[in-house]
Design a protein around this motif. Structure first.
Motif, PDB file in Angstrom:
ATOM      1  N   HIS A 113       0.838  -1.174   0.118  1.00 36.21           N
ATOM      2  CA  HIS A 113       0.068  -0.013  -0.080  1.00 36.21           C
ATOM      3  C   HIS A 113       0.968   1.113  -0.061  1.00 36.21           C
ATOM      4  O   HIS A 113       0.524   2.061  -0.812  1.00 36.21           O
ATOM      5  N   ASN A 210      -8.864   3.617   6.348  1.00 37.22           N
ATOM      6  CA  ASN A 210      -7.944   3.854   4.983  1.00 37.22           C
ATOM      7  C   ASN A 210      -8.658   4.519   3.872  1.00 37.22           C
ATOM      8  O   ASN A 210      -8.213   5.364   3.103  1.00 37.22           O
ATOM      9  N   HIS A 214      -7.769   8.363   2.676  1.00 37.23           N
ATOM     10  CA  HIS A 214      -7.106   8.919   1.408  1.00 37.23           C
ATOM     11  C   HIS A 214      -8.303   9.928   0.696  1.00 37.23           C
ATOM     12  O   HIS A 214      -8.375   9.916  -0.531  1.00 37.23           O
ATOM     13  N   HIS A 246      -3.323  10.616   8.223  1.00 39.28           N
ATOM     14  CA  HIS A 246      -2.707   9.850   7.014  1.00 39.28           C
ATOM     15  C   HIS A 246      -1.799  10.431   6.333  1.00 39.28           C
ATOM     16  O   HIS A 246      -0.900   9.815   5.823  1.00 39.28           O
ATOM     17  N   HIS A 250       2.089   8.996   5.562  1.00 40.59           N
ATOM     18  CA  HIS A 250       2.506   8.641   4.357  1.00 40.59           C
ATOM     19  C   HIS A 250       3.964   9.354   4.115  1.00 40.59           C
ATOM     20  O   HIS A 250       4.972   8.543   3.264  1.00 40.59           O
TER      21      HIS A 250
HETATM   22 ZN   LIG Z   1      -2.692   5.158   3.102  1.00 35.01          ZN
END
Ligand SMILES: [Zn+2]
Ligand SMILES: [Zn+2]
Length: 281
Positions: A113, A210, A214, A246, A250
């Protein structure tokens, strides 16, 4: 002794890359341990303290769900090596038993991912606007992406395909043995009224995390890692170690809590036009 110490402090993916048979050994070990655990419980005459349904069991469901979600949060941290090296693998494996996927699958899929974020083909769960379609695709894709990772490393040949078919069956059987271990330990009332629903709620929550993480919950705008800290996300960040930061995660996966991104790194992100904490709030 050294081999055991190295095994217990190395992440599964590193071992997977070194040995094409890593997964066979890993799942076989889980199968043997789970069956030995069930046999030991029978041998000592174990009986769960709760033998019958009790009215207060469903009241504990929020706590059980919180515990299983925290196991997902910590297995995620362990996947990035965020715990001290001496305990990182152990924490990951314990959490993997709680969330039933086992640590190796969680880590291998999650690494893909990060590597292929939002790539419709290679991200194990590329975000899309429709939540339930995304949830179903995520569940279907996990096994497919595990196999793809093997083909990426060891080639896509009739032999590796046969290998993955057998590995997939063994993974499934060892997963069933784990479930049987939980059922024997907890007893049917706690297993069916608490553990199983908590497992499903936590899975749906992690899929939601998730998805929203995003930015797919927004009606428009780019689908990419984002920092969310408004409304319900404010509360969720404070009880789940900042997981809805998030976007930060990342960029700096080594942070245990991405809500606490160093100021310098944060301003660099802003300079590059990324959504930051202030924008998201
Ligand atoms: Zn992610
Ligand atoms: Zn991550």
């Amino acid at each position: 002794m050294n081999v055991i110490a190295t095994t217990l402090t190395t992440l599964p993916f590193a071992q997977f890359k070194r040995s094409p048979n890593f997964y066979f050994v890993y799942d076989a070990a889980y199968l043997v341990c789970a069956l030995a655990f069930v046999a030991a419980l029978h041998a000592i005459g174990w009986r769960s303290p709760v033998q019958e349904f009790a009215w207060w069991l469903p009241l504990l469901l929020p706590i059980a769900t919180y515990v299983v979600i925290m196991a997902h949060v910590f297995i995620h941290n362990a996947s990035h090596g965020n715990f001290p090296k001496s305990i990182n693998r152990i924490v990951g494996e314990i959490c993997g038993v709680v969330v039933l996927t086992k640590f190796a699958s969680w880590e291998i899929v999650h690494r893909r991912h990060h590597r292929y974020s939002d790539d419709p083909e290679r991200d194990p769960h590329p975000a899309e606007r429709h939540y339930w379609r995304y949830a179903i695709n995520t569940l279907i894709n996990v096994e497919k992406q595990l196999q793809q990772q093997y083909f990426d490393l060891y080639g896509d040949t009739p032999e590796t395909r046969r290998h993955e078919k057998i590995r997939s069956a063994l993974s499934f059987i060892s997963g069933v043995a784990l479930i049987f271990g939980w059922l024997t330990l907890l007893g049917a009332p706690v297993f069916f009224v608490l553990y199983l629903p908590a497992f499903f709620f936590a899975a749906l929550f992690v899929i939601f995390f998730n998805w929203a993480g995003h930015n797919a919950h927004e009606a428009d705008g780019p689908i990419e890692p984002a920092n969310l800290d408004h409304g319900i996300f404010w509360i969720l960040n404070r009880i789940f170690f900042g997981i809805f930061y998030h976007g930060n995660h990342h960029k700096m996966a080594m942070l245990f809590n991405p809500m606490h991104m160093p100021v310098r790194a944060r301003s660099e992100s802003t300079a590059h036009g990324e959504r930051d904490e202030a924008e998201a709030a």
